[in-house]
Write an enzyme that holds these catalytic residues in place. Structure first.
Site, PDB file in Angstrom:
ATOM      1  N   GLU A 674      31.060  43.607  40.532  1.00  0.00           N
ATOM      2  CA  GLU A 674      31.784  42.367  40.225  1.00  0.00           C
ATOM      3  C   GLU A 674      31.966  41.466  41.448  1.00  0.00           C
ATOM      4  O   GLU A 674      33.058  40.973  41.728  1.00  0.00           O
ATOM      5  CB  GLU A 674      33.135  42.695  39.558  1.00  0.00           C
ATOM      6  CG  GLU A 674      32.948  43.419  38.232  1.00  0.00           C
ATOM      7  CD  GLU A 674      34.245  43.857  37.583  1.00  0.00           C
ATOM      8  OE1 GLU A 674      35.322  43.572  38.144  1.00  0.00           O
ATOM      9  OE2 GLU A 674      34.187  44.508  36.522  1.00  0.00           O
ATOM     10  N   GLU A 775      27.731  48.080  30.301  1.00  0.00           N
ATOM     11  CA  GLU A 775      29.061  48.501  29.834  1.00  0.00           C
ATOM     12  C   GLU A 775      29.355  47.893  28.463  1.00  0.00           C
ATOM     13  O   GLU A 775      30.446  47.371  28.219  1.00  0.00           O
ATOM     14  CB  GLU A 775      30.145  48.078  30.833  1.00  0.00           C
ATOM     15  CG  GLU A 775      29.929  48.579  32.252  1.00  0.00           C
ATOM     16  CD  GLU A 775      31.015  48.115  33.215  1.00  0.00           C
ATOM     17  OE1 GLU A 775      32.093  47.692  32.740  1.00  0.00           O
ATOM     18  OE2 GLU A 775      30.785  48.173  34.434  1.00  0.00           O
TER      19      GLU A 775
END
Length: 897
Positions: A674, A775
């Protein structure tokens, strides 16, 4: 094993009683002979295949041999007794020890605290004069402690006569593995077993009554009516109160509450041991009345946590050190099962019909109103074609008018054109949002423009785009409403105060997913299938023309995996589903730095080691998630306390420890998670640190593909992580020499719309790197709608040439980061979403039947993966296996007979 937050781990799973009844409550016909049947009460028999009518199914011999014969055959063809029933019985032979016999695992069918009666009809045969003993025994196994045994009953048996061995047992706590078995005759003597019944007479109505359903709270003294009995402090002191703070704090209910004081750690709190009162594989609901006091803290997280080692403990924890935790009551019950909602019935969905009034502005701005004190007018000169994402959904469409709404005098970012659409939005329909937008002059840097919805005063994101020029930009997104609102307003907002906003061709329409699926099936066939020629050779191949051929695909090679946790691998049902349906795994937390080194120098790799071993055992590939996490909130306090030099050393040690330990074991690594949403390491160590993480990881384990990984890439909801930003980020890393090998799209998505997702994939595909959904999860309170969302994402991924794999972020209820996202319910039942997933996996397996042609060949088209071919020759049946890899030309597979 760590303490587990109850929001993530309420249960270890247990089969639903309705399913179990098919296996264990068959209520077969009783034997008619007086020697056996009169004493066998078969109500709620927990033994599977109790009368051996299915052979030795569910039974296992213990270091000996066994078989089943019919009553008519008796022992080696000779009737044992005229009194026995007309059913089958088991023969246990080749016994060299007294303890050798026949056993069955009954772990999941026994409840703590219940009393069970045992009755088995047994006999003996073989070299025996006189009588011998037959014993009924329980074997109790717990990890880390010695196996123990419990004698239930014993009877003396002689040849040519059936006897009953009976007894009772009750367990305060059910062990990790509980086995019932029959043993005892002297070595060389065969043990005969006609039938076995283990029942719990007190639970004849239903199993759920004995496992804490209804109002049965497993917590003792839950409201402190008996003082602090059964309660204790976890690393702190506990005290009982009827009031505090000069009477300002009193119990919400009852007469007393408890406080946990002198807390020096977040995990300090109040606890109760519940060993023997909770059952594996069972879901529980938890409710507590709590508050905090002191230390000038006005808000803090309080959570209920299970410690699942022996003893089993539930405790309340969470507030910062120095803050007292007050508890008024705690209730833990067997969770009630909510029946699933039926598939929504939507009358006249009007797919593709725009619900916006006067979208072409033929009637000036009628239907629109200004949100705030801005001014609306109509201008001309906007695009005459639909934005590409809308075009992909709608196909051929009439041209746009070229008129747009010009919004002036904007003094707040939220000001813009608005329209009420309350009566036009239908529940559970997925709506696609599309518009052309542009901003006026005077902007100070890039500006975000957003299509938003106000749903009963709640903000819903319908799409977002960043603009830094004077061109028209496409904005696209989606939304869905699942609860009946009283008011729905759509509005366009975003540029800073004083910046004009121009909006054209606003389209909001329900999408026809099945039409998109049809297109995606065709696309998937083009990129995931290959022409295959089976060429037969060898003896007799010249005469094979016309011979029947059957081809079965046993595994599609497209990677589909899931997240798992260390806790999951103790659940056999979870592992069975995982191994059967996934070929890749990723660990939810166990490889993250805060897990492997919670305190400096205190390394914990055991959980990850256990999970790696499991995956290797079942030939499951693994992704390493993640080496670093750039978001500051995820960084341990001890790391944040380091100076720059020590932090750099810690980063290097992390890389060396992790990648050396697991070299060659993880196929992928998310190097720094991220980076579009966090910058902790870059801020502390400089811009070069990100590329250096990639370089060092590549040096330590060159076999691993190194990924970037981020969220909101594919849904048009976040301008920080739009595809364009992601591309810039990746190119910047590559320019610094980072060996970026793959693009991770997390895929935590709401209300997915195919063309919106596909557009992001198309843009990222330009880089030529493999794309993975790393994910993926979707969420809806309705299992049918959730299954449709999941199918959207899986089909878009499978049909796109740049996507090389998909990882689900879990599939089992209570073990997922999002509510209403699971495929398998807490107690092991596959729900409608899971059924949709399994049907899709089945669709992606190719099978073919036909005959060998005159050239000795058989041609078909199939998905990439593993196959078995079966050929019926005049003399024999031959089975061969082969693998179909990717390729643009037909694959010729030689089959040697």
């Amino acid at each position: 094993m760590k303490g587990l937050p109850i929001c993530c781990f309420i249960s270890r799973q247990h089969k639903h009683p309705s399913k179990r009844s098919e296996e264990t409550m068959e209520n077969p016909q009783l034997m008619s002979n007086s020697g056996c049947s009169e004493n066998l009460n078969q109500a709620a028999n927990i033994i599977v295949n109790h009368d051996f009518s299915n052979g030795l199914h569910s039974w296992h011999t213990n270091c000996c041999n066994g078989f089943v014969v019919s009553a008519e055959c008796g022992d080696r063809g000779k009737p044992l007794s005229s009194l026995r029933s007309s059913g089958n019985y088991a023969v246990v032979t080749n016994r060299t020890k007294c303890w050798q016999g026949l056993e069955q695992d009954i772990t999941s069918r026994v409840l703590p605290g219940s009393t069970y009666s045992v009755s088995a009809c047994v006999g003996v045969s073989g070299p025996l004069s006189g009588s011998t003993d037959v014993l009924a025994t329980l074997k109790l196994e717990n990890h880390g402690s010695a196996t123990s045994y419990m004698l239930i009953g014993k009877t003396s048996v002689s040849k040519e006569k059936w006897e009953i061995v009976e007894g009772t047992f009750s367990l305060l706590a059910v062990p990790e593995r509980l086995v019932f078995y029959l043993e005892g005759p002297s070595p060389g003597v065969e043990l005969l077993i006609d039938s076995v019944v283990i029942s719990c007479p007190s639970s004849s109505e239903s199993e759920s009554a004995s496992i804490g359903a209804g109002d049965d709270n497993i917590i003792i003294n839950p409201k402190f009516e008996d003082g602090l009995n059964n309660w204790s402090g976890r690393g702190c002191k506990v005290a009982l109160h009827d009031s505090m703070a000069d009477g300002k704090i009193v119990p919400q209910s009852g007469k007393a509450f408890a406080s946990a004081t002198e807390r020096t750690q977040n995990w300090n709190g109040i606890q109760q041991e519940i060993t023997g009162r909770v059952q594996r594989k069972l879901a529980y609901s938890v409710a507590a009345v709590v508050r905090i006091f002191g230390n000038n803290v006005t808000a803090a997280t309080v959570q209920a946590t299970l410690w699942v080692q022996t003893p089993v403990v539930i405790y309340l924890e969470g507030p910062p050190p120095g803050t007292d935790l007050l508890v008024n009551s705690l209730v833990v019950k067997h969770a009630e099962k909510t029946p699933p909602s039926p598939a929504p019935v939507i009358e006249n969905p009007d797919f593709g019909v725009n619900i916006i009034t006067n979208s072409q502005l033929d009637d000036s701005t009628n239907g629109w109103f200004p949100l705030g004190n801005c001014n609306l007018s109509v201008g001309s000169g906007s695009p005459h074609i639909l934005p590409p994402m809308a075009r992909a959904s709608l196909g051929v469409h009439e041209p746009l008018s070229g008129r747009y709404i010009h919004v002036k005098n904007r003094t707040q970012t939220w000001m813009g054109p608005a329209q009420m659409i309350t009566d036009k939005v239908k529940l559970f329909l997925t709506f696609q949002v599309s518009a052309w937008v542009r901003i006026g002059s005077g902007a100070n840097g890039p500006q975000n423009v957003n299509v938003a919805l106000g749903v009963d005063n709640q903000w819903v994101n319908g799409g977002q785009v960043e603009i830094n020029d004077d061109r028209w930009h496409e904005i696209g997104g989606s939304f869905r409403i699942e609860k009946q609102p009283s008011k729905v307003m759509v509005y366009i907002q975003g540029p800073g105060a004083g910046v004009d906003l121009m909006v054209a061709g606003v389209q909001i329409f329900p999408v026809n997913r099945e039409a998109r699926f049809k297109y995606l099936r065709h696309q998937a066939d083009k990129i995931r299938k290959r022409d295959i020629v089976l060429k037969f050779s060898g003896a007799g191949s010249s005469s094979l023309s016309g011979t029947n051929v059957k081809v079965v695909q046993t595994q599609n090679s497209f990677p589909i995996g899931s997240c798992m946790s260390r806790t999951n691998i103790d659940n056999e049902d979870f592992i069975n589903f995982f191994v059967k349906n996934f070929n890749w795994a990723v660990f939810g937390n166990e490889l993250k730095w805060y897990w492997t080194e919670p305190q400096q120098g205190n390394l914990n790799y055991k959980d990850a080691d256990d999970m790696v071993a499991l995956c290797q055992k079942h030939n499951i590939e693994t992704r390493g998630h993640c080496i670093f996490w750039e978001v500051q909130a995820t960084v341990q306090q001890w790391i944040q306390a380091l100076n720059k030099d020590d932090l750099m050393k810690a980063v290097q040690n992390r890389l060396t420890d992790l990648l050396t330990r697991y070299k060659g074991k993880f196929k992928h690594y998310d190097v720094n998670n991220e980076m579009l949403h966090g910058s902790y390491y870059q801020d502390r160590l400089g811009k070069d640190i990100r590329a250096n993480m990639f370089k060092t990881a590549n040096q330590l384990d060159p076999s691993a593909t190194l990924f970037v990984n981020d969220y909101h890439i594919e849904d048009g909801c976040d301008t920080r992580s739009c595809p364009e930003r992601y591309i810039e980020h990746i190119l910047d890393l590559q320019e610094q020499g980072a060996p970026v090998g793959g693009i991770g799209i997390q895929g935590h998505i709401d209300n997915p719309v195919g063309p919106v997702v596909c557009t992001a994939l198309d843009k990222l595909g330009i880089l030529g790197l493999p794309i993975w959904f790393t994910e993926l999860d979707v969420s809806s309170i309705n299992e049918h709608v959730r299954g449709e969302d999941l199918e959207v994402m899986l089909r878009e991924a499978f049909a796109h040439p740049a996507v090389e794999g998909v990882m689900l972020w879990g599939f089992w209820e209570l073990f997922m980061s999002r509510d209403n996202a699971h495929l398998v319910n807490a107690e092991g039942d596959v729900n409608e979403t899971g059924k949709r997933f399994l049907a899709l996996k089945h669709e992606w397996l190719s099978h073919a039947r036909g005959q060998v042609d005159v050239q000795g060949q058989f041609n078909f088209q199939g998905f990439h993966g593993k196959y078995a071919v079966e050929i019926d020759t005049p003399s024999k049946k031959i089975v061969k296996t082969f693998v179909v890899d990717k390729g643009d030309t037909p694959l010729v597979v030689p089959v040697e007979l």
